[in-house]
Design a protein around this motif. Sequence first.
Motif, short mmCIF file in Angstrom:
data_model
loop_
_atom_site.label_atom_id
_atom_site.label_comp_id
_atom_site.label_asym_id
_atom_site.label_seq_id
_atom_site.Cartn_x
_atom_site.Cartn_y
_atom_site.Cartn_z
N VAL A 66 0.87 -1.17 0.00
CA VAL A 66 0.00 0.00 0.00
C VAL A 66 0.91 1.23 0.00
N LYS A 124 -1.49 -1.11 -4.10
CA LYS A 124 -2.65 -0.25 -3.83
C LYS A 124 -2.14 1.16 -3.52
N ASP A 135 1.17 4.96 0.46
CA ASP A 135 0.42 6.05 1.08
C ASP A 135 1.07 7.38 0.69
N VAL A 167 -3.13 4.87 -1.88
CA VAL A 167 -4.07 5.59 -1.03
C VAL A 167 -3.58 7.02 -0.81
N ASN A 168 -4.53 7.90 -0.51
CA ASN A 168 -4.25 9.30 -0.22
C ASN A 168 -3.49 10.03 -1.32
#
Length: 124
Positions: free
Chosen positions: A60, A95, A62, A97-98
């Motif tokens: 992930v 993935k 970020d 995110v943000n």
Amino acid sequence: MKSRVEAAKKEIKNDKIQDEIVIKLKELFPECSSLTLRETGFEVREIMNEILLKYNRKVVLDFDGIEIITQGFGDEIVGVFVRKNGLDFVKNKIKVVNANNFIRGTLNWVVSYSKKMAQNNSSS
């Protein structure tokens, strides 16, 4: 610089429970709101490789606190994986995110370009 990568890898080894490992880019590069160097992307990819290949976990990324990335940085963290392992691998294993619209747009461009490059290389 190498110490950031080594510290992140050490943290991964100590976290054997999670299915996903979050790479907080702002924590890796606290002085940056823009990630513009391919070399910086290479550092992040080293950490990603550790998570994906050695520990077989989902990454992930970020982007909280990051405003801009370049195509070169994006290529190192996503494009290389698309060309080497295919788009499905990236969709299943990485993935984001943000990420703001600019970052998402840059990553989408990199994925599209890398997908075309992979197709051209396989047909030659």
